[in-house]
Write a protein that holds these residues in place. Structure first.
Motif, PDB file in Angstrom:
ATOM      1  N   LYS A 165     -51.809  26.598  11.307  1.00  0.00           N
ATOM      2  CA  LYS A 165     -52.831  25.664  10.842  1.00  0.00           C
ATOM      3  C   LYS A 165     -52.361  24.920   9.598  1.00  0.00           C
ATOM      4  O   LYS A 165     -52.548  23.694   9.488  1.00  0.00           O
ATOM      5  CB  LYS A 165     -54.127  26.403  10.542  1.00  0.00           C
ATOM      6  N   ALA A 166     -51.739  25.644   8.681  1.00  0.00           N
ATOM      7  CA  ALA A 166     -51.256  25.020   7.451  1.00  0.00           C
ATOM      8  C   ALA A 166     -50.207  23.958   7.751  1.00  0.00           C
ATOM      9  O   ALA A 166     -50.174  22.905   7.116  1.00  0.00           O
ATOM     10  CB  ALA A 166     -50.674  26.081   6.522  1.00  0.00           C
TER      11      ALA A 166
ATOM     12  N   PHE B  25     -56.159  28.204  15.982  1.00  0.00           N
ATOM     13  CA  PHE B  25     -54.738  28.452  15.821  1.00  0.00           C
ATOM     14  C   PHE B  25     -54.465  29.956  15.850  1.00  0.00           C
ATOM     15  O   PHE B  25     -55.268  30.745  15.340  1.00  0.00           O
ATOM     16  CB  PHE B  25     -54.236  27.879  14.493  1.00  0.00           C
ATOM     17  N   PRO B  26     -53.337  30.360  16.412  1.00  0.00           N
ATOM     18  CA  PRO B  26     -53.020  31.798  16.475  1.00  0.00           C
ATOM     19  C   PRO B  26     -52.655  32.384  15.110  1.00  0.00           C
ATOM     20  O   PRO B  26     -52.834  33.566  14.891  1.00  0.00           O
ATOM     21  CB  PRO B  26     -51.839  31.847  17.441  1.00  0.00           C
ATOM     22  N   LYS B  27     -52.137  31.535  14.191  1.00  0.00           N
ATOM     23  CA  LYS B  27     -51.708  32.029  12.893  1.00  0.00           C
ATOM     24  C   LYS B  27     -52.139  31.058  11.791  1.00  0.00           C
ATOM     25  O   LYS B  27     -52.274  29.852  12.021  1.00  0.00           O
ATOM     26  CB  LYS B  27     -50.180  32.182  12.846  1.00  0.00           C
TER      27      LYS B  27
ATOM     28  N   GLY C 264     -44.349  23.031  15.985  1.00  0.00           N
ATOM     29  CA  GLY C 264     -43.797  24.364  16.043  1.00  0.00           C
ATOM     30  C   GLY C 264     -44.664  25.400  16.727  1.00  0.00           C
ATOM     31  O   GLY C 264     -45.029  26.396  16.117  1.00  0.00           O
ATOM     32  N   TYR C 265     -44.998  25.180  18.005  1.00  0.00           N
ATOM     33  CA  TYR C 265     -45.768  26.160  18.745  1.00  0.00           C
ATOM     34  C   TYR C 265     -45.106  26.403  20.099  1.00  0.00           C
ATOM     35  O   TYR C 265     -45.541  25.882  21.105  1.00  0.00           O
ATOM     36  CB  TYR C 265     -47.218  25.701  18.955  1.00  0.00           C
TER      37      TYR C 265
ATOM     38  N   VAL D 160     -58.008  15.724  10.916  1.00  0.00           N
ATOM     39  CA  VAL D 160     -57.986  17.183  11.012  1.00  0.00           C
ATOM     40  C   VAL D 160     -58.383  17.759   9.664  1.00  0.00           C
ATOM     41  O   VAL D 160     -57.775  17.440   8.645  1.00  0.00           O
ATOM     42  CB  VAL D 160     -56.591  17.697  11.430  1.00  0.00           C
ATOM     43  N   LYS D 161     -59.405  18.609   9.647  1.00  0.00           N
ATOM     44  CA  LYS D 161     -59.887  19.217   8.403  1.00  0.00           C
ATOM     45  C   LYS D 161     -59.936  20.733   8.538  1.00  0.00           C
ATOM     46  O   LYS D 161     -60.221  21.271   9.607  1.00  0.00           O
ATOM     47  CB  LYS D 161     -61.286  18.689   8.053  1.00  0.00           C
TER      48      LYS D 161
END
Length: 264
Positions: free
Chosen positions: A50-51, A44-46, A24-25, A68-69
């Motif tokens: 990231k979540a 990430f922009p938001k 979703g980007y 990914v952490k």
């Protein structure tokens, strides 16, 4: 960091098609910077972006595990531990009277550290035939496959684990990151239910596999045979039209009227 120091995250491909943009980007504003060999930072922009990536894992690049952490504020990037990964795991075969949060916690402990339980899967109206939980597992340890659940009456019940988005793992040693064809282990792990003796590990550990468990391995073999038979069955030649072709060579016109076949 300067803008030129970043590369587009869309070069990183997740499991089952598409780039990370599938999560979703639409504007593709997330960026990746190489920190050191095989280690990257992602901007990430938001927070929501990231979540979403963290919850959709695990991810892979060319079928290799891409861990990914989240970088916590109290930790430096160099202190991050990449020895674990999060999986959504399905537990198949649990009787209805054994489905509870307490039992899921006990079962998840056989795999790793319980992070989250899908509360919907605990309900009697859940459409799936499994209970679902998110578990943190150690990357370099063999995957937990299943266990026998003791019953008050009758023989023990087999509870099968299935991992969502599970890519390459070894059918012999059950370790992530390599294929059984290059494994140093000579034989797989056998398991018996008193009737048949089968391999414990196989494609049935993938949630996408239709085979319910290792004791249904024959179903997988039969399906492969059916596919091979369908492929090997000679297909009848299609009815081809009569065509009149004009072939001009050296200024001389020749007319052909014959049955031809065109392979597109």
């Amino acid at each position: 960091m300067e803008e030129d120091d970043f590369m587009d995250i869309n070069l990183l491909q997740p499991h089952q098609g598409g780039g990370v943009t599938d999560v979703g980007y639409p504007e593709r504003t997330q960026k990746v910077s190489e920190l050191e060999r095989n280690k990257f930072t992602i901007l990430f922009p938001k927070v929501q972006d990231k979540a979403r990536v963290l919850s959709k894992g695990p991810w892979t690049i060319n079928r290799e595990l891409f861990v990914v952490k989240d970088v916590l504020l109290r930790m430096s990037i160099r202190e991050m531990n990449f020895s674990t990964v999060f999986f959504w795991v399905r537990f198949l075969g649990l009787p209805r009277d054994s489905i509870s949060e307490a039992n899921v916690q006990l079962i998840a402990a056989k795999i790793g550290r319980l992070v989250e339980i899908d509360k919907r899967s605990l309900g009697i109206f859940f459409s799936g035939n499994y209970v679902r939980a998110r578990v943190e597992i150690i990357v370099h340890k063999p995957l937990a496959a299943s266990f026998f659940q003791k019953q008050k009456r009758g023989s023990p019940r087999w509870i099968q684990f299935k991992y969502e988005r599970l890519q390459d793992y070894c059918f012999k040693c059950a370790t992530l990151g390599h294929d059984y064809r290059v494994c140093n282990v000579t034989e797989g792990v056998p398991i018996s239910n008193g009737v048949s003796r089968v391999d414990l590990y196989g494609s049935w550990l993938r949630a996408e596999c239709e085979v319910p468990s290792c004791f249904h391995k024959q179903q997988l073999i039969d399906k492969k045979k059916q596919r091979m038979q369908r492929c090997s069955t000679a297909r009848p030649e299609p009815s081809l039209p009569e065509l009149a072709l004009v072939n001009i060579q050296g200024g001389i016109t020749k007319k052909f009227n014959e049955r031809i076949r065109v392979d597109w």
